[in-house]
Structures are given as C-alpha cells and as structure tokens.
Scaffold this active site. Structure first.
Site, short mmCIF file in Angstrom:
data_model
loop_
_atom_site.label_atom_id
_atom_site.label_comp_id
_atom_site.label_asym_id
_atom_site.label_seq_id
_atom_site.Cartn_x
_atom_site.Cartn_y
_atom_site.Cartn_z
N CYS A 22 -4.66 -4.73 -0.57
CA CYS A 22 -4.92 -3.14 -0.13
C CYS A 22 -4.31 -2.48 -1.51
O CYS A 22 -4.91 -2.16 -1.92
CB CYS A 22 -4.94 -3.25 1.03
N PHE A 23 -2.59 -2.53 -1.74
CA PHE A 23 -1.90 -2.23 -2.40
C PHE A 23 -2.36 -2.50 -4.03
O PHE A 23 -2.87 -1.46 -4.93
CB PHE A 23 -0.49 -1.82 -2.31
#
Length: 212
Positions: A22-23
């Site tokens: 996600c990051f």
C-alpha cells in the site's frame, strides 16, 4: 510486479502477479512520471500517514482503537520494507537511479487511507510538472492529477489515486492519496485480475468515495 500504471503491458501477458504494497503504491504513483522523464536526480523526501487498517488484522498495542484514537506516531523511519520495491520500479523507469529516498511513515488517527507528501528539488516549472504528470496518467483509469488541493476522503472506499502538485522555490511537492485497502490492496488485485483475464480494467471497481 502488479502496478498497472507502470507495468500494464507486462501484466496483461502474465500468469502470476505480485500485488504491490500500500505505501509502495502511494509513493510510486507520486514519483513514476519523474522517473520516466529522468528527473529523479536528488534526494526524495517523503512523509506518509496511514490508517489503522494498514497494520493488518492481527491485534497489537499500536493498532487498538483506544491507543490509536487522538494519537500519532512514527514507525520504521527510513527503513520501511516497501522501499525495496519502490526502488526497483523507479530504477527500471530511470536506469541508474540512485537518489536517496528518505521515507518517514506515520500511524494516523483514522481507519482507512494513505496520504503521502513527497518533495524533491527540480528545475521543472509547475506547468511543466503538471503536464508531465497528466500525460503520464492520461490512459490510467484510476489515477487522476487534480488542479486543486486534494484530501483523503476523495479516495476512501475507491480504487482511485489522486495526485496534486505544488512548486515552492526549487522544490516540487507531490501529494498523493489512496485507500490502502483498495488501490493499496484488494482493489488493485481486482484491477490486475481484470487485466490478466481481458475484462475492462474498471470492472467491479466503480465505487463512490466517502465524500463526493
């Protein structure tokens, strides 16, 4: 590597795809156009705030609501595991890329979403930068470059990523936002599934944000 904005042509021919973190998704979407143009030539500074769902389902002291509520904290500063995949993709777009990525992740006081603030020294004007980003994402159905300041509620509950740009002296500020559970996880997996199976890329992903 299943980041459609960078690997669409490879994904449609793949038998197996590794879904990005996600990051990693939020940060790469902020930096891909610069890498493609060979403009990542100085240190990249990033601070990004993530919701509590980014920690997964296993309970922990820093994921419990009573600790997370009305609270902020930094974790894995300059050493987050997603830096490896970020560097790999950027290096493929900009051969020889060796600039430092100074990344400070922050635990936020909200359940869903990632809001990333990246900045870099560049000789691009704001007009040149905006054109660069809009051209790069012209065919991306979920990634949008906004002419106005962005906020997290524009993407929560969707597979969208929104990006905005500001120029302050020599520094280009890139703001990017995604829903960590959708564009940062399961939504992107469905997007990759659609590409591999020949379905329209947006199938099953026409979702409304929490604010619209």
């Amino acid at each position: 590597y299943g980041l459609p904005e960078a690997k669409r042509d490879e994904i449609v021919k793949a038998a197996k795809v590794a879904n990005p973190g996600c990051f990693a998704t939020a940060l790469q979407l902020a930096l891909l156009p610069l890498a493609k143009a060979g403009k990542l030539n100085s240190e990249v500074h990033v601070t990004a705030v993530t919701g509590s769902t980014g920690a997964g389902v296993k309970p922990g002291a820093t994921t419990h609501f009573s600790w997370r509520n009305d609270n902020l904290s930094v974790y894995k500063a300059f050493s987050h595991q997603h830096l490896a995949e970020i560097r790999q993709t950027l290096g493929q777009l900009q051969p020889g890329f060796d600039a430092e990525i100074s990344f400070v992740p922050v635990r936020g006081d909200f359940p869903r979403g990632i809001f990333a603030m990246s900045y870099i020294d560049t000789d691009l004007s704001i007009e040149e930068a905006v054109k660069l980003y809009k051209d790069f994402y012209a065919d991306a159905p979920f990634t949008h470059v906004s002419d106005r300041p962005i906020d997290l509620k524009q993407v929560v509950n969707t597979n969208k990523a929104v990006i905005s740009l500001e120029k302050h002296g020599s520094k280009l500020l890139i703001l990017s936002a995604i829903d960590n559970l959708l564009k940062g996880a399961s939504g992107q997996a469905v997007q990759n599934f659609n590409l591999i199976c020949g379905y329209p890329e947006t199938t099953g992903l026409r979702l409304k944000p929490s604010a619209f």
